[in-house]
Motif scaffolding. Structure first.
Motif, PDB file in Angstrom:
ATOM      1  N   ARG A  39      34.562  88.834 -64.090  1.00 54.16           N
ATOM      2  CA  ARG A  39      36.011  88.460 -63.984  1.00 54.16           C
ATOM      3  C   ARG A  39      36.281  87.972 -65.463  1.00 54.16           C
ATOM      4  NH1 ARG A  39      37.980  83.797 -60.422  1.00 54.16           N
ATOM      5  NH2 ARG A  39      39.177  83.152 -62.414  1.00 54.16           N
ATOM      6  N   VAL A  40      37.385  88.470 -66.038  1.00 52.60           N
ATOM      7  CA  VAL A  40      37.976  88.121 -67.414  1.00 52.60           C
ATOM      8  C   VAL A  40      38.556  86.775 -67.079  1.00 52.60           C
ATOM      9  CG1 VAL A  40      39.431  88.558 -69.118  1.00 52.60           C
ATOM     10  CG2 VAL A  40      37.759  90.315 -68.163  1.00 52.60           C
ATOM     11  N   LEU A  41      38.388  85.755 -67.995  1.00 55.21           N
ATOM     12  CA  LEU A  41      39.089  84.571 -68.052  1.00 55.21           C
ATOM     13  C   LEU A  41      39.702  84.488 -69.500  1.00 55.21           C
ATOM     14  CD1 LEU A  41      36.843  81.483 -66.705  1.00 55.21           C
ATOM     15  CD2 LEU A  41      38.675  82.884 -65.624  1.00 55.21           C
ATOM     16  N   GLU A  42      41.027  84.447 -69.477  1.00 53.36           N
ATOM     17  CA  GLU A  42      41.946  84.577 -70.678  1.00 53.36           C
ATOM     18  C   GLU A  42      41.993  83.080 -71.147  1.00 53.36           C
ATOM     19  OE1 GLU A  42      42.834  86.793 -72.782  1.00 53.36           O
ATOM     20  OE2 GLU A  42      42.667  88.721 -71.813  1.00 53.36           O
ATOM     21  N   LEU A  43      41.356  82.696 -72.435  1.00 54.99           N
ATOM     22  CA  LEU A  43      41.639  81.414 -72.824  1.00 54.99           C
ATOM     23  C   LEU A  43      42.800  80.755 -72.800  1.00 54.99           C
ATOM     24  CD1 LEU A  43      39.846  78.831 -73.691  1.00 54.99           C
ATOM     25  CD2 LEU A  43      39.661  80.039 -75.981  1.00 54.99           C
ATOM     26  N   ALA A  44      43.913  81.695 -73.224  1.00 58.58           N
ATOM     27  CA  ALA A  44      45.123  81.371 -73.575  1.00 58.58           C
ATOM     28  C   ALA A  44      45.914  80.880 -72.360  1.00 58.58           C
ATOM     29  CB  ALA A  44      46.067  82.713 -73.966  1.00 58.58           C
ATOM     30  N   ASP A  45      45.473  81.341 -71.220  1.00 60.10           N
ATOM     31  CA  ASP A  45      46.052  81.208 -70.031  1.00 60.10           C
ATOM     32  C   ASP A  45      45.749  79.685 -69.425  1.00 60.10           C
ATOM     33  OD1 ASP A  45      46.936  83.810 -69.511  1.00 60.10           O
ATOM     34  OD2 ASP A  45      45.145  84.350 -68.173  1.00 60.10           O
ATOM     35  N   PHE A  46      45.046  78.956 -70.204  1.00 62.73           N
ATOM     36  CA  PHE A  46      44.766  77.603 -69.690  1.00 62.73           C
ATOM     37  C   PHE A  46      45.501  76.548 -70.738  1.00 62.73           C
ATOM     38  CE2 PHE A  46      41.239  79.738 -68.087  1.00 62.73           C
ATOM     39  CZ  PHE A  46      41.079  79.449 -66.740  1.00 62.73           C
ATOM     40  N   ASP A  47      46.070  77.289 -71.734  1.00 61.77           N
ATOM     41  CA  ASP A  47      47.149  76.462 -72.636  1.00 61.77           C
ATOM     42  C   ASP A  47      46.504  74.972 -72.921  1.00 61.77           C
ATOM     43  OD1 ASP A  47      49.316  76.193 -74.213  1.00 61.77           O
ATOM     44  OD2 ASP A  47      50.603  75.278 -72.503  1.00 61.77           O
ATOM     45  N   LEU A  48      45.355  74.861 -73.244  1.00 60.75           N
ATOM     46  CA  LEU A  48      44.610  73.697 -73.792  1.00 60.75           C
ATOM     47  C   LEU A  48      45.029  73.072 -74.788  1.00 60.75           C
ATOM     48  CD1 LEU A  48      41.160  74.819 -73.153  1.00 60.75           C
ATOM     49  CD2 LEU A  48      41.997  72.935 -71.949  1.00 60.75           C
ATOM     50  N   PRO A  49      45.477  71.671 -75.080  1.00 60.79           N
ATOM     51  CA  PRO A  49      45.830  70.955 -75.985  1.00 60.79           C
ATOM     52  C   PRO A  49      44.830  70.830 -77.084  1.00 60.79           C
ATOM     53  CG  PRO A  49      45.376  69.324 -74.202  1.00 60.79           C
ATOM     54  CD  PRO A  49      45.069  70.849 -73.593  1.00 60.79           C
ATOM     55  N   PRO A  91      33.859  61.871 -74.911  1.00 64.23           N
ATOM     56  CA  PRO A  91      33.486  62.974 -74.837  1.00 64.23           C
ATOM     57  C   PRO A  91      33.105  63.340 -73.344  1.00 64.23           C
ATOM     58  CG  PRO A  91      31.840  61.810 -75.995  1.00 64.23           C
ATOM     59  CD  PRO A  91      33.016  60.775 -75.821  1.00 64.23           C
ATOM     60  N   PRO A  92      33.286  64.546 -72.937  1.00 59.57           N
ATOM     61  CA  PRO A  92      32.990  64.983 -71.695  1.00 59.57           C
ATOM     62  C   PRO A  92      31.616  64.844 -71.228  1.00 59.57           C
ATOM     63  CG  PRO A  92      34.420  66.664 -72.648  1.00 59.57           C
ATOM     64  CD  PRO A  92      33.790  65.614 -73.757  1.00 59.57           C
ATOM     65  N   PHE A 121      36.218  70.768 -74.662  1.00 60.45           N
ATOM     66  CA  PHE A 121      36.538  70.181 -73.092  1.00 60.45           C
ATOM     67  C   PHE A 121      35.729  70.178 -72.179  1.00 60.45           C
ATOM     68  CE2 PHE A 121      41.082  70.235 -74.776  1.00 60.45           C
ATOM     69  CZ  PHE A 121      41.496  69.057 -74.749  1.00 60.45           C
ATOM     70  N   ILE A 122      34.508  71.099 -72.105  1.00 61.90           N
ATOM     71  CA  ILE A 122      33.714  71.485 -71.026  1.00 61.90           C
ATOM     72  C   ILE A 122      32.754  70.420 -70.839  1.00 61.90           C
ATOM     73  CG2 ILE A 122      32.014  73.054 -70.225  1.00 61.90           C
ATOM     74  CD1 ILE A 122      33.129  75.093 -71.864  1.00 61.90           C
ATOM     75  N   THR A 123      32.832  69.927 -69.301  1.00 62.36           N
ATOM     76  CA  THR A 123      31.788  68.971 -69.084  1.00 62.36           C
ATOM     77  C   THR A 123      30.325  69.661 -68.968  1.00 62.36           C
ATOM     78  OG1 THR A 123      33.574  68.024 -67.379  1.00 62.36           O
ATOM     79  CG2 THR A 123      31.039  67.399 -67.124  1.00 62.36           C
ATOM     80  N   ALA A 164      42.555  70.820 -68.993  1.00 58.19           N
ATOM     81  CA  ALA A 164      41.021  70.745 -69.086  1.00 58.19           C
ATOM     82  C   ALA A 164      40.222  70.779 -67.886  1.00 58.19           C
ATOM     83  CB  ALA A 164      40.716  69.593 -70.008  1.00 58.19           C
ATOM     84  N   VAL A 165      41.044  69.947 -66.867  1.00 58.34           N
ATOM     85  CA  VAL A 165      40.597  69.953 -65.547  1.00 58.34           C
ATOM     86  C   VAL A 165      40.614  71.580 -64.903  1.00 58.34           C
ATOM     87  CG1 VAL A 165      40.988  69.142 -63.233  1.00 58.34           C
ATOM     88  CG2 VAL A 165      40.891  67.517 -65.161  1.00 58.34           C
ATOM     89  N   ALA A 166      41.608  72.208 -65.067  1.00 60.77           N
ATOM     90  CA  ALA A 166      41.669  73.370 -64.399  1.00 60.77           C
ATOM     91  C   ALA A 166      40.741  74.264 -65.270  1.00 60.77           C
ATOM     92  CB  ALA A 166      42.979  74.085 -64.963  1.00 60.77           C
ATOM     93  N   TRP A 167      40.523  74.203 -66.472  1.00 58.63           N
ATOM     94  CA  TRP A 167      39.596  74.935 -67.359  1.00 58.63           C
ATOM     95  C   TRP A 167      38.240  74.734 -66.867  1.00 58.63           C
ATOM     96  CZ3 TRP A 167      38.182  78.789 -70.197  1.00 58.63           C
ATOM     97  CH2 TRP A 167      36.981  78.560 -71.277  1.00 58.63           C
ATOM     98  N   ASN A 168      37.622  73.511 -66.649  1.00 56.21           N
ATOM     99  CA  ASN A 168      36.466  73.191 -65.974  1.00 56.21           C
ATOM    100  C   ASN A 168      36.131  73.620 -64.695  1.00 56.21           C
ATOM    101  OD1 ASN A 168      34.512  71.592 -67.498  1.00 56.21           O
ATOM    102  ND2 ASN A 168      36.363  70.637 -68.503  1.00 56.21           N
ATOM    103  N   LYS A 169      37.411  73.481 -63.866  1.00 56.69           N
ATOM    104  CA  LYS A 169      37.221  74.117 -62.384  1.00 56.69           C
ATOM    105  C   LYS A 169      37.089  75.637 -62.468  1.00 56.69           C
ATOM    106  CE  LYS A 169      39.547  74.126 -58.086  1.00 56.69           C
ATOM    107  NZ  LYS A 169      40.775  73.725 -57.380  1.00 56.69           N
ATOM    108  N   ALA A 170      37.688  76.371 -63.237  1.00 57.38           N
ATOM    109  CA  ALA A 170      37.591  77.599 -63.311  1.00 57.38           C
ATOM    110  C   ALA A 170      36.145  78.045 -63.507  1.00 57.38           C
ATOM    111  CB  ALA A 170      38.670  78.291 -64.333  1.00 57.38           C
ATOM    112  N   LEU A 171      35.686  77.575 -64.800  1.00 59.16           N
ATOM    113  CA  LEU A 171      34.335  77.691 -64.977  1.00 59.16           C
ATOM    114  C   LEU A 171      33.375  77.416 -64.247  1.00 59.16           C
ATOM    115  CD1 LEU A 171      34.613  76.388 -68.824  1.00 59.16           C
ATOM    116  CD2 LEU A 171      34.490  78.700 -68.145  1.00 59.16           C
ATOM    117  N   ALA A 172      33.651  76.328 -63.465  1.00 57.66           N
ATOM    118  CA  ALA A 172      32.567  75.856 -62.368  1.00 57.66           C
ATOM    119  C   ALA A 172      32.068  76.966 -61.400  1.00 57.66           C
ATOM    120  CB  ALA A 172      32.825  74.592 -61.971  1.00 57.66           C
TER     121      ALA A 172
END
Length: 184
Positions: A37-47, A54-55, A99-101, A65-73
């Motif tokens: 599945r494709v994850l578009e980095l732009a969709d996460f709008d990370l600051p 550090p994580p 941002f990745i734990t 960042a929480v949403a980004w990590n949850k999606a990756l997990a």
């Protein structure tokens, strides 16, 4: 079933990486026992990364960042698709990685796809050095796309020989995932 996230490494409007990531995911999904599945980095709008610690010391608190990590997990393996910006990875991709734990990527298989006028070799080598910090299994086979030959008139049209590169990448990812699964 090996689940693979195909991550775009650019957030620019009109980025070529979206077409590359979709093509990679389509090719990966042709392999039995694999789901990409494709994850578009732009969709996460990370600051810009500005967490207090550090994580590796504590998970990021920023909601994006929480949403980004949850999606990756939710994946067993990852394929990072990166353009070359100034002989390296885009700042947005490096920022997202910051941002990745570490436990999210630990003992996971990672594949790399690069595209540029140098066929993406430089950003891929930089990603290898960055991702070793996460105790990942970055596989050797990679896909290198050249902007002059694989993007005819600005439209992504990969040469046929890249199909074999993707197949080798997927085979290595599945094998690496199998080897690392017991460590997770």
């Amino acid at each position: 079933m090996t689940t693979i996230a195909v991550i775009t490494g650019s957030v620019r409007p009109g980025r070529a990486g979206s077409a590359v990531a979709r093509w990679i995911a389509e090719k990966v999904n042709e392999v039995d026992g694999v789901d990409a599945r494709v994850l578009e980095l732009a969709d996460f709008d990370l600051p810009v990364f500005a967490e207090e610690v550090p994580p590796m010391m504590a998970p990021a608190k920023d909601p994006a960042a929480v949403a980004w990590n949850k999606a990756l997990a939710g994946f067993d393996a990852y394929i990072f698709v990166t353009p070359e910006y100034n002989h390296s990875v885009p700042g947005a991709l490096k920022n997202a990685i910051d941002f990745i734990t570490p436990s999210v990527l630990a003992n996971r298989a990672i594949g790399l796809v690069g595209y540029s006028y140098s066929a993406g070799h430089r950003p891929i080598e930089h990603l290898r050095a960055i991702l070793v910090n996460f105790t990942t299994g970055v596989v050797g086979p990679q896909v290198n796309l050249h902007l002059a030959t694989d993007f005819a008139g600005g439209v992504f049209a990969p040469a046929a020989f890249h199909d074999g590169e993707v197949a080798a990448l997927v085979k290595a990812l599945v094998a690496q995932d199998g080897a690392l699964a017991a460590l997770r």
